[in-house]
Write a protein that holds these residues in place. Sequence first.
Motif, PDB file in Angstrom:
ATOM      1  N   ALA B  52      17.623  20.970   2.654  1.00 24.94           N
ATOM      2  CA  ALA B  52      16.668  20.440   1.679  1.00 24.94           C
ATOM      3  C   ALA B  52      15.702  19.451   2.340  1.00 24.94           C
ATOM      4  CB  ALA B  52      17.412  19.752   0.548  1.00 24.94           C
ATOM      5  N   CYS B  53      14.561  19.250   1.696  1.00 28.10           N
ATOM      6  CA  CYS B  53      13.599  18.284   2.197  1.00 28.10           C
ATOM      7  C   CYS B  53      14.136  16.878   1.931  1.00 28.10           C
ATOM      8  CB  CYS B  53      12.268  18.462   1.464  1.00 28.10           C
ATOM      9  SG  CYS B  53      12.479  18.323  -0.311  1.00 28.10           S
ATOM     10  N   ILE B  54      13.586  15.919   2.625  1.00 28.66           N
ATOM     11  CA  ILE B  54      14.109  14.562   2.506  1.00 28.66           C
ATOM     12  C   ILE B  54      14.011  13.976   1.089  1.00 28.66           C
ATOM     13  CG2 ILE B  54      12.042  13.674   3.647  1.00 28.66           C
ATOM     14  CD1 ILE B  54      14.955  11.897   4.534  1.00 28.66           C
ATOM     15  N   PRO B  55      12.909  14.189   0.359  1.00 26.74           N
ATOM     16  CA  PRO B  55      12.881  13.623  -0.998  1.00 26.74           C
ATOM     17  C   PRO B  55      13.996  14.156  -1.903  1.00 26.74           C
ATOM     18  CG  PRO B  55      10.668  14.198  -0.310  1.00 26.74           C
ATOM     19  CD  PRO B  55      11.594  14.769   0.731  1.00 26.74           C
ATOM     20  N   ILE B  56      14.348  15.418  -1.742  1.00 31.83           N
ATOM     21  CA  ILE B  56      15.425  15.981  -2.563  1.00 31.83           C
ATOM     22  C   ILE B  56      16.763  15.370  -2.153  1.00 31.83           C
ATOM     23  CG2 ILE B  56      16.710  18.114  -3.050  1.00 31.83           C
ATOM     24  CD1 ILE B  56      14.104  18.006  -4.564  1.00 31.83           C
ATOM     25  N   LYS B  57      16.940  15.168  -0.872  1.00 29.75           N
ATOM     26  CA  LYS B  57      18.175  14.512  -0.419  1.00 29.75           C
ATOM     27  C   LYS B  57      18.266  13.111  -1.003  1.00 29.75           C
ATOM     28  CE  LYS B  57      18.733  17.009   3.881  1.00 29.75           C
ATOM     29  NZ  LYS B  57      18.567  16.983   5.325  1.00 29.75           N
ATOM     30  N   PHE B  92       5.767  22.580 -11.076  1.00 25.28           N
ATOM     31  CA  PHE B  92       6.205  21.673 -10.028  1.00 25.28           C
ATOM     32  C   PHE B  92       6.774  22.517  -8.892  1.00 25.28           C
ATOM     33  CE2 PHE B  92       5.760  18.861 -13.519  1.00 25.28           C
ATOM     34  CZ  PHE B  92       5.529  17.618 -12.981  1.00 25.28           C
ATOM     35  N   CYS B  93       7.001  21.892  -7.751  1.00 26.45           N
ATOM     36  CA  CYS B  93       7.587  22.585  -6.607  1.00 26.45           C
ATOM     37  C   CYS B  93       8.905  23.241  -7.033  1.00 26.45           C
ATOM     38  CB  CYS B  93       7.818  21.579  -5.490  1.00 26.45           C
ATOM     39  SG  CYS B  93       9.045  22.073  -4.290  1.00 26.45           S
ATOM     40  N   PRO B  94       9.201  24.430  -6.501  1.00 27.54           N
ATOM     41  CA  PRO B  94      10.423  25.142  -6.892  1.00 27.54           C
ATOM     42  C   PRO B  94      11.679  24.277  -6.839  1.00 27.54           C
ATOM     43  CG  PRO B  94       9.112  26.531  -5.469  1.00 27.54           C
ATOM     44  CD  PRO B  94       8.392  25.220  -5.569  1.00 27.54           C
ATOM     45  N   LYS B  95      11.680  23.294  -5.966  1.00 28.26           N
ATOM     46  CA  LYS B  95      12.878  22.468  -5.882  1.00 28.26           C
ATOM     47  C   LYS B  95      13.046  21.599  -7.128  1.00 28.26           C
ATOM     48  CE  LYS B  95      13.232  22.576  -0.973  1.00 28.26           C
ATOM     49  NZ  LYS B  95      12.686  21.948   0.219  1.00 28.26           N
ATOM     50  N   PHE B  96      11.949  21.221  -7.757  1.00 30.04           N
ATOM     51  CA  PHE B  96      12.044  20.512  -9.032  1.00 30.04           C
ATOM     52  C   PHE B  96      12.610  21.462 -10.086  1.00 30.04           C
ATOM     53  CE2 PHE B  96       9.593  16.449  -9.153  1.00 30.04           C
ATOM     54  CZ  PHE B  96       9.208  16.397  -7.829  1.00 30.04           C
ATOM     55  N   LEU B  97      12.206  22.713  -9.997  1.00 30.20           N
ATOM     56  CA  LEU B  97      12.616  23.681 -11.013  1.00 30.20           C
ATOM     57  C   LEU B  97      14.125  23.904 -10.995  1.00 30.20           C
ATOM     58  CD1 LEU B  97       9.592  24.047 -11.264  1.00 30.20           C
ATOM     59  CD2 LEU B  97       9.911  26.497 -11.229  1.00 30.20           C
ATOM     60  N   GLY B 199      -0.745  12.134  -1.024  1.00 30.75           N
ATOM     61  CA  GLY B 199       0.568  12.756  -0.836  1.00 30.75           C
ATOM     62  C   GLY B 199       1.275  12.802  -2.166  1.00 30.75           C
ATOM     63  N   TYR B 200       2.597  12.892  -2.145  1.00 29.86           N
ATOM     64  CA  TYR B 200       3.344  12.911  -3.393  1.00 29.86           C
ATOM     65  C   TYR B 200       3.723  11.486  -3.767  1.00 29.86           C
ATOM     66  CZ  TYR B 200       3.463  17.705  -1.912  1.00 29.86           C
ATOM     67  OH  TYR B 200       3.083  18.943  -1.483  1.00 29.86           O
ATOM     68  N   PRO B 201       3.701  11.178  -5.064  1.00 29.84           N
ATOM     69  CA  PRO B 201       4.024   9.810  -5.482  1.00 29.84           C
ATOM     70  C   PRO B 201       5.322   9.319  -4.843  1.00 29.84           C
ATOM     71  CG  PRO B 201       3.406  11.129  -7.392  1.00 29.84           C
ATOM     72  CD  PRO B 201       3.409  12.047  -6.209  1.00 29.84           C
ATOM     73  N   TYR B 202       6.306  10.224  -4.718  1.00 28.18           N
ATOM     74  CA  TYR B 202       7.595   9.793  -4.184  1.00 28.18           C
ATOM     75  C   TYR B 202       7.594   9.635  -2.667  1.00 28.18           C
ATOM     76  CZ  TYR B 202       7.772  14.922  -4.292  1.00 28.18           C
ATOM     77  OH  TYR B 202       7.471  16.249  -4.174  1.00 28.18           O
ATOM     78  N   THR B 203       6.526  10.047  -2.002  1.00 27.74           N
ATOM     79  CA  THR B 203       6.436   9.727  -0.572  1.00 27.74           C
ATOM     80  C   THR B 203       5.556   8.493  -0.364  1.00 27.74           C
ATOM     81  OG1 THR B 203       4.593  11.254  -0.279  1.00 27.74           O
ATOM     82  CG2 THR B 203       6.776  12.080   0.248  1.00 27.74           C
ATOM     83  N   THR B 274       3.252  12.973   4.509  1.00 24.37           N
ATOM     84  CA  THR B 274       3.913  14.242   4.232  1.00 24.37           C
ATOM     85  C   THR B 274       5.387  14.184   4.606  1.00 24.37           C
ATOM     86  OG1 THR B 274       4.126  16.445   5.211  1.00 24.37           O
ATOM     87  CG2 THR B 274       2.586  14.971   6.256  1.00 24.37           C
ATOM     88  N   ALA B 275       6.192  14.881   3.817  1.00 27.51           N
ATOM     89  CA  ALA B 275       7.642  14.838   4.035  1.00 27.51           C
ATOM     90  C   ALA B 275       8.058  15.938   4.991  1.00 27.51           C
ATOM     91  CB  ALA B 275       8.377  14.992   2.716  1.00 27.51           C
ATOM     92  N   PHE B 276       8.915  15.578   5.907  1.00 26.81           N
ATOM     93  CA  PHE B 276       9.470  16.530   6.858  1.00 26.81           C
ATOM     94  C   PHE B 276      10.170  17.651   6.096  1.00 26.81           C
ATOM     95  CE2 PHE B 276      12.641  17.945   9.907  1.00 26.81           C
ATOM     96  CZ  PHE B 276      11.906  17.989  11.067  1.00 26.81           C
ATOM     97  N   ALA B 277       9.970  18.893   6.555  1.00 29.87           N
ATOM     98  CA  ALA B 277      10.617  20.059   5.941  1.00 29.87           C
ATOM     99  C   ALA B 277      10.184  20.287   4.497  1.00 29.87           C
ATOM    100  CB  ALA B 277      12.143  19.980   6.005  1.00 29.87           C
ATOM    101  N   CYS B 278       9.030  19.779   4.128  1.00 31.13           N
ATOM    102  CA  CYS B 278       8.502  20.076   2.797  1.00 31.13           C
ATOM    103  C   CYS B 278       7.763  21.400   2.867  1.00 31.13           C
ATOM    104  CB  CYS B 278       7.554  18.981   2.329  1.00 31.13           C
ATOM    105  SG  CYS B 278       6.537  19.484   0.935  1.00 31.13           S
ATOM    106  N   GLY B 279       8.170  22.349   2.059  1.00 32.35           N
ATOM    107  CA  GLY B 279       7.543  23.664   2.075  1.00 32.35           C
ATOM    108  C   GLY B 279       6.047  23.613   1.786  1.00 32.35           C
ATOM    109  N   PRO B 280       5.667  23.172   0.599  1.00 30.74           N
ATOM    110  CA  PRO B 280       4.247  23.150   0.260  1.00 30.74           C
ATOM    111  C   PRO B 280       3.402  22.377   1.274  1.00 30.74           C
ATOM    112  CG  PRO B 280       5.550  22.770  -1.698  1.00 30.74           C
ATOM    113  CD  PRO B 280       6.514  22.825  -0.561  1.00 30.74           C
ATOM    114  N   ASP B 281       3.938  21.294   1.813  1.00 35.47           N
ATOM    115  CA  ASP B 281       3.126  20.473   2.711  1.00 35.47           C
ATOM    116  C   ASP B 281       2.724  21.179   3.996  1.00 35.47           C
ATOM    117  OD1 ASP B 281       2.725  18.355   1.138  1.00 35.47           O
ATOM    118  OD2 ASP B 281       4.046  16.957   2.194  1.00 35.47           O
TER     119      ASP B 281
HETATM  120  S1  SF4 Z   1       7.045  19.300  -2.800  1.00 34.81           S
HETATM  121 FE1  SF4 Z   1       7.944  19.143  -0.789  1.00 34.81          FE
HETATM  122  S2  SF4 Z   1       8.852  17.161  -0.726  1.00 34.81           S
HETATM  123 FE2  SF4 Z   1       8.505  17.642  -2.843  1.00 34.81          FE
HETATM  124  S3  SF4 Z   1      10.392  18.550  -3.555  1.00 34.81           S
HETATM  125 FE3  SF4 Z   1       9.069  20.200  -2.925  1.00 34.81          FE
HETATM  126  S4  SF4 Z   1       9.631  20.598  -0.824  1.00 34.81           S
HETATM  127 FE4  SF4 Z   1      10.427  18.602  -1.346  1.00 34.81          FE
END
Ligand code: SF4
Lengths: 367, 332
Positions: B52-57, B92-97, B199-203, B274-281
């Motif tokens: 997983a990307c760092i924000p999800i972790k 939202f990004c699939p990981k939010f879903l 970037g993303y609010p959470y980054t 940008t977050a490491f290993a973020c797909g969209p980024d």
């Molecule tokens: S947009 Fe990027 S950083 Fe945000 S949840 Fe999806 S993959 Fe992770």
Amino acid sequence: MKVSFPHMGYSPIAFKWLLENIGHECIMPPEPSKKTLDLGVRYSPEFACIPFKILTGTYLEVVEAGAELILTSGGMGPCRAGYYWVMHQYLLEELGKDVKVMAFELPLCDLKDFWKKLRYLRKTGGVSAKEFVEKVKITWEKIKAIDDLEIRSHELRPLETKRGETTRKLDLALDMVDQANTSEQIEDARQEGLKLLNAMTLDKSRNPLKVGIIGEIYVVLEPAANHYLQIMLGEMGVQTDRSIYLSSYTRKNTIVNLEGDIFKMAQPYLNEAPIGGHGVNSIGETVLYAKHGFDGVVQLAPFACIPEIVAKSIIPSVSRDLDIPVLTMFIDEQTGKAGVQTRLEAFVDLMEYKREKKFSKEESLVI
Amino acid sequence: MAKIGIPRTLAYFSYYPFWETFFSQLGHEVVVSSPTSKAILDKGVKEAVNDACIPIKIYHGHVADLAGRVDFIFCPRMVSVRKYGDFGTETFCPKFLGLPDMVRLSMSELPPIIDVRVDLKQGRKAMDQVCQEIGRLLGNPEKEVESAQKKATAVQKKYDRLLQQEILPDEAMTMALTPGATPQSSQPVQPDLKIAVLGYPYTIYDHYLNVGLLSILRKENVKVYTQDMLRNKTMNKYGQTLPKNMFWYYSNRAVNATLYYLDRPDIDGIIHVTAFACGPDSMVDRLMEIETHRRSKLPFLSVAIDEHTAETGVRTRVEAFLDMLRYRRESL
Ligand code: SF4
Ligand code: SF4
């Protein structure tokens, strides 16, 4: 016009035929190689998924070979693939390449755009609308024939007595499809091809392990991207059923298509669909393969593939509940053939062990 | 009365004022997880799938932080908040879903999760159902829920307006949630440089995650502009200048805001967090960079963060970037 497209499994045979028969010159995309990947890695963003990188490499190769137009698919998300073409166009422009990337968005989303692009292809090729439709239909027949042959090869390979024979026969059969120009000829080629495969000397006493192949579409469909995993498994004596074929959306020729709603199957585990790519499918398909008595499932996914990561975090629960082993393989540019082979061998051992245990249990129950 | 735990990351920075107000109006107690820290990060890394990307972790870490001390974890399934994009299918990004399912299946010993599905593609009205659903779950009568929602909407509006006045979220949140709080801007009054930080609010707003980027900039007397300070209408207009919009809400905001700031003559540079290993980024970052170079002469800096990002590393790069901007200004 000189036109090209992405390489996906055996499908180039069909698309080449289409382009040449609607008045274009086809620049045949080469099967992705080390060189393709190197090019792709060099010119793609570092964290792009592997299908993106391979496509970047392929596009650079076909541009080198003279392609002026690249046809590909679009998509409405939510995954990255639907945005590939935009990025590729940007990257190619930055590299000073004079080529247009044209994406067909799903007709469902934007019918007008879809027709416009088809018309453009037809006009620049100089064929009539009637001819065009005719050729598209024949192409579809080709795709179906190719899939049928490939499916059969995966069923028979684990039974072959001469190693590599199935692959050789499949190649011959595909050549026949390649030569065919009418629906009748394609049907003949299909029949002949199946006959070729069925005529091999087979060891029917074997009871091969059965494995379902699931995951992200590109790495599942392109053998060069997954190190010919299905062939490898076949030669280890394992029968494989793949969840995705190009023609599978409209047909009932794989286990996955036999059953109704794949999203429903996944629902107890992931209550949201779609999440992009084949994420939800992967979960539902694992359930399905377990229900059909498969010995295991291999999940293929590009490294850092968003939906497959979501799936991966959920699949262990499915695997536990339904007692089916799942091997997840994330593929990136560092993945080597030897590594894939070793992991598959270990997985096959595990499945065999499980089977034996099950049989001995059943036997003892009988006594 | 229940204790509701809200993780201090992901959508927190966008919608916390709404949920805080909503739950407290209903008589519940809201507990926010502690700010991201080494402990939270470590817990998250342990609990989440390793790819997983760092924000999800980090999100998993925040959930773990709350686990022992609340009755519910509030983890809504953020699907979409508007109809947008070429096909109106932005999410939202699939990981939010898949977030509630990921959390539930990869973590054990969790209190119940409130995983209402927020999908506003069909319009704001859908929010009424979301609120009522939560109300039913917590045993609050319909009327009460209605008025709590109204209050919460008003507070959220206030928060959004404060952001649009170029106030950063930390402060805007306090101001929106504490009546009578006096503005005390964390932004310089007479900035030396103006930088769009996107970037993303959470980054951007998580100080631990981006190793104090905003305070580094503050110390250097830089005024920070983010996508959250812009109206949707402004951003959408710029979005139309692209061949196709992306499919993800936060990505579209970051990209479209970049295009807008490129057009603003007073902006000195662009920083993409940008977050490491973020797909969209992987796409967002390159797209921003290419467009920045095509549309302007502004310098572009991309700061990638992961669990090993060192403060000194970021500081050095940012300081070098600022030096370059100052030098550039002098020579213009
Ligand atoms: S947009 Fe990027 S950083 Fe945000 S949840 Fe999806 S993959 Fe992770
Ligand atoms: S499904 Fe996976 S591989 Fe395909 S675009 Fe999305 S992240 Fe990339």
